[in-house]
Design a protein around this motif. Structure first.
Motif, PDB file in Angstrom:
ATOM      1  N   ALA A  89       0.733  -1.313  -0.132  1.00  0.00           N
ATOM      2  CA  ALA A  89      -0.086  -0.050   0.064  1.00  0.00           C
ATOM      3  C   ALA A  89       0.961   1.096  -0.183  1.00  0.00           C
ATOM      4  CB  ALA A  89      -0.929   0.095   1.440  1.00  0.00           C
ATOM      5  N   GLY A  92       2.307   1.775  -3.666  1.00  0.00           N
ATOM      6  CA  GLY A  92       1.333   1.946  -4.491  1.00  0.00           C
ATOM      7  C   GLY A  92       0.486   3.337  -4.120  1.00  0.00           C
ATOM      8  N   ASN A  93       1.220   3.936  -3.164  1.00  0.00           N
ATOM      9  CA  ASN A  93       0.572   5.418  -2.875  1.00  0.00           C
ATOM     10  C   ASN A  93       0.257   6.027  -4.090  1.00  0.00           C
ATOM     11  OD1 ASN A  93      -0.096   5.890  -0.548  1.00  0.00           O
ATOM     12  ND2 ASN A  93       2.070   6.732   0.126  1.00  0.00           N
ATOM     13  N   SER A  95      -1.544   7.241  -7.589  1.00  0.00           N
ATOM     14  CA  SER A  95      -2.135   6.659  -8.762  1.00  0.00           C
ATOM     15  C   SER A  95      -1.714   5.237  -9.025  1.00  0.00           C
ATOM     16  CB  SER A  95      -1.765   7.763 -10.001  1.00  0.00           C
ATOM     17  OG  SER A  95      -0.447   7.624 -10.040  1.00  0.00           O
ATOM     18  N   ARG A  96      -0.837   4.912  -8.342  1.00  0.00           N
ATOM     19  CA  ARG A  96      -0.008   3.417  -8.619  1.00  0.00           C
ATOM     20  C   ARG A  96      -0.723   2.558  -7.665  1.00  0.00           C
ATOM     21  NH1 ARG A  96       4.788   3.926 -11.545  1.00  0.00           N
ATOM     22  NH2 ARG A  96       6.013   2.620 -10.351  1.00  0.00           N
ATOM     23  N   LYS A  97      -1.915   2.683  -7.263  1.00  0.00           N
ATOM     24  CA  LYS A  97      -2.391   1.659  -6.402  1.00  0.00           C
ATOM     25  C   LYS A  97      -2.264   0.184  -6.722  1.00  0.00           C
ATOM     26  CE  LYS A  97      -6.622   1.567  -4.256  1.00  0.00           C
ATOM     27  NZ  LYS A  97      -7.901   2.289  -4.384  1.00  0.00           N
ATOM     28  N   ASN A  99      -3.485  -3.561  -6.523  1.00  0.00           N
ATOM     29  CA  ASN A  99      -4.558  -4.487  -6.159  1.00  0.00           C
ATOM     30  C   ASN A  99      -4.421  -5.898  -5.987  1.00  0.00           C
ATOM     31  OD1 ASN A  99      -6.618  -2.296  -6.853  1.00  0.00           O
ATOM     32  ND2 ASN A  99      -5.998  -2.272  -8.762  1.00  0.00           N
ATOM     33  N   ASP A 116     -10.039  -1.642  -1.882  1.00  0.00           N
ATOM     34  CA  ASP A 116      -9.714  -0.329  -2.334  1.00  0.00           C
ATOM     35  C   ASP A 116      -9.046   0.549  -1.289  1.00  0.00           C
ATOM     36  OD1 ASP A 116     -10.950  -0.597  -4.684  1.00  0.00           O
ATOM     37  OD2 ASP A 116     -12.936   0.188  -3.954  1.00  0.00           O
ATOM     38  N   ARG A 117      -8.982  -0.037  -0.090  1.00  0.00           N
ATOM     39  CA  ARG A 117      -8.277   0.597   0.942  1.00  0.00           C
ATOM     40  C   ARG A 117      -6.897   0.168   1.357  1.00  0.00           C
ATOM     41  NH1 ARG A 117     -11.203   0.155   5.474  1.00  0.00           N
ATOM     42  NH2 ARG A 117     -12.698  -1.292   4.378  1.00  0.00           N
ATOM     43  N   GLY A 118      -6.517  -0.680   0.393  1.00  0.00           N
ATOM     44  CA  GLY A 118      -5.227  -1.679   0.439  1.00  0.00           C
ATOM     45  C   GLY A 118      -5.373  -2.885   1.650  1.00  0.00           C
TER      46      GLY A 118
END
Ligand code: ADP
Length: 262
Positions: A89, A92-93, A95-97, A99, A116-118
């Motif tokens: 998480a 991926g902070n 825009s690079r989240k 999944n 969605d919240r990591g």
């Protein structure tokens, strides 16, 4: 004050320190060996000595990984799934989240789905079979008589199609690789074939939880650029590999320590 994540894996111990602002200040990797506690304590001691940080300045230690319960001084233990997700998480902070995490370790491999919240929404793990783990790469490097770190580059030099390796068991795959070399296949093509065979196994595992972009590939074997390319190819999607893929889980542990023991 500093916060420590200690990831005691089956093959390697990874220790990472963050400061109060959650920035990484130092990390170190050592072999796990058979003496988990002693080797972890020694690695922590040498990391502190090299950085000049006193043990008293380490506010909390969160241990994670296969041998996490063996480090008695840990203030908290969390599973490697939770810690890996926390590390991912962070990576991926914005825009690079991330999944999906694909983690290949020394003796296991896992695929983790993130919400969605990591947070972890699902995961699947293979710890029964050496194929699809770092062990398989170590076997391949031994047969090829080259350093583990050379495999990736040699893959990228391959001119032919990746050699086909059908065996799903490490022992049979070993004989198959030797036969391919004896038949005169280029070593680079055989190495690419080995990476694709690992990647196909991982994709089969990943299908059990589903793969959603964006995919992060971490763990020590993610240092192998050929394997990362094969994985992206077999998954038919881009795979993000962090700059230091072996320490994501230790980073997650350190971030959890910071949040729990602020
Ligand atoms: P674990 O947490 O299960 O101990 P790691 O994520 O630390 O595993 O990964 C250890 C594995 O990483 C080793 O078994 C080895 O196969 C692989 N590895 C380490 N360094 C490299 C490298 N430079 N290139 C490719 N693979 C590597």
């Amino acid at each position: 004050m500093y916060y420590c994540g200690m990831d005691i894996g089956s093959t390697a111990i990874k220790i990472l320190l963050v400061d109060w602002s959650e920035e990484t200040v130092a990390w170190k990797i050592g072999a796990t060996g058979g003496r988990f506690y002693e080797n972890a304590a020694r690695l922590l001691g040498s990391l502190l000595e090299e950085t000049g940080i006193g043990r008293g300045d380490v506010r909390a230690i969160v241990s994670t990984g296969y041998g996490r319960r063996l480090f008695r001084e840990a203030d908290e233990t969390v599973s490697e799934i939770t810690a890996n997700a926390a590390g991912a998480a962070r990576l991926g902070n914005g825009s690079r989240k991330i999944n999906t995490i694909i983690n290949i370790g020394g003796q296991d491999s896992k695929v983790i789905s993130l919400d969605d919240r990591g947070g972890v929404s699902d995961f699947v793990m293979n710890d029964r079979c050496a194929a699809g783990t770092g062990r398989f790469l170590e076997m391949a490097a031994r047969i090829m008589e080259m350093d583990l770190s050379e495999l990736g580059e040699r893959h990228l030099m391959a001119r032919g199609a990746p050699a086909i390796i059908n065996s799903t068991c490490t022992v049979f795959a070993e004989s198959e690789i030797i036969s391919l070399l004896a038949e005169g296949h280029a070593r680079e093509d055989v190495i690419a074939g080995i990476h694709h065979s690992i990647a196909r196994r991982i994709v089969r595992l990943a299908k059990r939880v589903g793969v959603a972009e964006r995919v992060l590939f971490d763990g020590g074997p993610a240092l192998n650029k050929g394997l990362a390319a094969a994985l992206g190819h077999e998954l038919m999607t881009d795979v993000l590999v962090p700059e230091s893929p072996q320490i994501t889980t230790a980073l997650g542990g350190a971030l959890i320590a910071r949040r729990l023991f602020e």
